[in-house]
Design a protein around this motif. Structure first.
Motif, PDB file in Angstrom:
ATOM      1  N   GLN A 299       0.854  -1.192   0.000  1.00  0.00           N
ATOM      2  CA  GLN A 299       0.000   0.000   0.000  1.00  0.00           C
ATOM      3  C   GLN A 299       0.889   1.240   0.000  1.00  0.00           C
ATOM      4  O   GLN A 299       1.775   1.370   0.829  1.00  0.00           O
ATOM      5  N   ASN A 300       0.660   2.120  -0.950  1.00  0.00           N
ATOM      6  CA  ASN A 300       1.396   3.387  -1.026  1.00  0.00           C
ATOM      7  C   ASN A 300       0.545   4.491  -0.400  1.00  0.00           C
ATOM      8  O   ASN A 300      -0.628   4.674  -0.756  1.00  0.00           O
ATOM      9  N   LYS A 301       1.131   5.224   0.541  1.00  0.00           N
ATOM     10  CA  LYS A 301       0.406   6.258   1.271  1.00  0.00           C
ATOM     11  C   LYS A 301       1.094   7.607   1.105  1.00  0.00           C
ATOM     12  O   LYS A 301       2.308   7.695   0.927  1.00  0.00           O
ATOM     13  N   LYS A 302       0.269   8.649   1.225  1.00  0.00           N
ATOM     14  CA  LYS A 302       0.776  10.025   1.193  1.00  0.00           C
ATOM     15  C   LYS A 302      -0.028  10.828   2.199  1.00  0.00           C
ATOM     16  O   LYS A 302      -1.246  10.959   2.075  1.00  0.00           O
ATOM     17  N   TYR A 309      -2.250   0.945  -4.713  1.00  0.00           N
ATOM     18  CA  TYR A 309      -1.847  -0.385  -4.264  1.00  0.00           C
ATOM     19  C   TYR A 309      -0.912  -1.002  -5.290  1.00  0.00           C
ATOM     20  O   TYR A 309      -0.988  -0.681  -6.493  1.00  0.00           O
ATOM     21  N   PHE A 310      -0.037  -1.868  -4.793  1.00  0.00           N
ATOM     22  CA  PHE A 310       0.840  -2.643  -5.677  1.00  0.00           C
ATOM     23  C   PHE A 310       0.805  -4.103  -5.224  1.00  0.00           C
ATOM     24  O   PHE A 310       1.294  -4.437  -4.158  1.00  0.00           O
ATOM     25  N   ASN A 311       0.163  -4.916  -6.016  1.00  0.00           N
ATOM     26  CA  ASN A 311       0.039  -6.343  -5.715  1.00  0.00           C
ATOM     27  C   ASN A 311       0.725  -7.145  -6.809  1.00  0.00           C
ATOM     28  O   ASN A 311       0.483  -6.914  -8.003  1.00  0.00           O
ATOM     29  N   GLN A 312       1.593  -8.052  -6.389  1.00  0.00           N
ATOM     30  CA  GLN A 312       2.339  -8.868  -7.350  1.00  0.00           C
ATOM     31  C   GLN A 312       2.274 -10.342  -6.942  1.00  0.00           C
ATOM     32  O   GLN A 312       2.508 -10.678  -5.777  1.00  0.00           O
ATOM     33  N   PHE A 313       1.936 -11.185  -7.878  1.00  0.00           N
ATOM     34  CA  PHE A 313       1.869 -12.623  -7.664  1.00  0.00           C
ATOM     35  C   PHE A 313       2.778 -13.302  -8.669  1.00  0.00           C
ATOM     36  O   PHE A 313       2.800 -12.914  -9.845  1.00  0.00           O
ATOM     37  N   SER A 314       3.522 -14.312  -8.210  1.00  0.00           N
ATOM     38  CA  SER A 314       4.460 -15.001  -9.094  1.00  0.00           C
ATOM     39  C   SER A 314       4.377 -16.497  -8.883  1.00  0.00           C
ATOM     40  O   SER A 314       4.070 -16.963  -7.781  1.00  0.00           O
ATOM     41  N   ALA A 315       4.637 -17.248  -9.935  1.00  0.00           N
ATOM     42  CA  ALA A 315       4.693 -18.709  -9.881  1.00  0.00           C
ATOM     43  C   ALA A 315       5.828 -19.145 -10.799  1.00  0.00           C
ATOM     44  O   ALA A 315       5.745 -18.971 -12.018  1.00  0.00           O
ATOM     45  N   ASN A 316       6.894 -19.684 -10.207  1.00  0.00           N
ATOM     46  CA  ASN A 316       8.080 -20.086 -10.972  1.00  0.00           C
ATOM     47  C   ASN A 316       8.170 -21.611 -10.993  1.00  0.00           C
ATOM     48  O   ASN A 316       8.230 -22.258  -9.951  1.00  0.00           O
TER      49      ASN A 316
END
Length: 329
Positions: A299-302, A309-316
């Motif tokens: 969560q980016n706040k000011k 928001y920055f959501n990242q999902f990965s599957a390697n």
């Protein structure tokens, strides 16, 4: 003169009457048994306790004397502990003809003896007590070394006591060693620092997933290396000690293991020892696969308010294959 003789005769008669009146003795009563004992009834029992094996007197042994009352029940007449010279005695016993003597002492067998007598003193002589010897069953004492031992400058982990020693790699063993952390990629940290990997006390370029677990004898964790080690080892040293077979003749060991997801390993160790010469060879194959999943939620706040928001999902999906061959003399 006449009155004087009359007075003297009266005084003599009064003295004779008072001298003839004597109190009648009362019978003595036994409080424990409730039976009356006359003053002339003097029963006594005495004896001495000795060790049958050595003949020495037995001190502080419990000696109890019982007799039967009118209700035919055993009542305690008297009891005592034997003296330092082993002797005991009972006096002024109740009016009974049958007694039972019970003797017990620590480390000796108990003794019971019946005594019959009408009166007077009864000498039992020396009463020998046998040692109470008991044969214990067989006792087996076994001991085992702990899997983790603390040394002066290192911790030693015995790999043979780990269930992961069959199949797998050195990474699988490191995951179960205290103070060592392994991430999902197989990278090892010792006390939050990257350690240097040694094999049999020498630096190596091999990674931990390239060393079969079946080939490892023990792992040494050197957290504070001395000056004899390279300065680059300030983060600590993990010294992997490989197995050294010292049995004479040809011997070896083969193992195969599999699992999921896509886990397979096979190892073969051969050794030939004749006299002072030893020839050895080992080989192994390890493969592993699977999907490594990860996620990042941010969560980016000011000014305290959320801007985005920055959501990242990965599957390697990964697949690892390693073959090793080692031989020497």
């Amino acid at each position: 003169m006449k009155h004087f003789f009359i007075y003297l005769i009266c005084m003599v008669a009064l003295f004779e009457v008072s001298a003839q009146v004597t109190p009648e003795p009362q019978p003595q009563t036994d409080i424990a048994g409730g039976q009356a004992r006359s003053a002339g009834d003097k029963k006594s029992i005495y004896g001495k306790l000795v060790n049958k094996a050595t003949g020495k007197p037995i001190e502080a042994a419990s000696v109890q004397l019982f007799y039967k009352t009118n209700g035919q029940k055993d009542s305690l007449a008297d009891g005592m502990l034997s003296k330092p010279n082993g002797e005991f005695n009972f006096q002024q016993l109740p009016a009974a003809n049958a007694f039972r003597l019970v003797i017990s002492a620590l480390g000796f067998k108990s003794v019971e003896q019946s005594i019959n007598f009408s009166g007077g003193a009864k000498d039992l002589g020396n009463i020998a007590l046998e040692n109470d010897i008991r044969q214990l069953s067989e006792v087996i004492v076994s001991s085992a070394k702990p899997s983790l031992q603390m040394g002066i400058d290192r911790k030693v982990f015995d790999v043979s006591k780990s269930l992961l020693a069959t199949g797998g790699t050195a990474v699988d063993i490191m995951k179960n060693i205290p103070s060592v952390s392994v991430d999902i990629e197989g990278n090892v940290e010792l006390r939050n620092s990257t350690p240097q990997i040694f094999i049999d006390g020498r630096p190596t370029i091999l990674t931990l997933d390239q060393i079969p677990a079946d080939h490892i004898d023990k792992i040494e964790l050197i957290t504070n290396p001395s000056a004899k080690f390279d300065a680059a080892s300030s983060g600590g040293i993990i010294n992997i000690v490989l197995k050294k077979n010292k049995r004479v003749g040809i011997n070896g060991m083969a193992s195969v293991s599999g699992g999921t997801p896509d886990l397979f390993s096979a190892n073969l160790n051969l050794n030939l020892r004749q006299g002072k010469f030893n020839f050895f060879g080992s080989g192994g194959h390890n493969q592993s696969g699977g999907i490594a999943k990860g996620q990042t939620l941010r969560q980016n706040k000011k000014g305290g308010a959320i801007t985005d928001y920055f959501n990242q999902f990965s599957a390697n999906e990964r697949s690892r294959n390693f073959n090793s061959l080692r031989f020497g003399t």
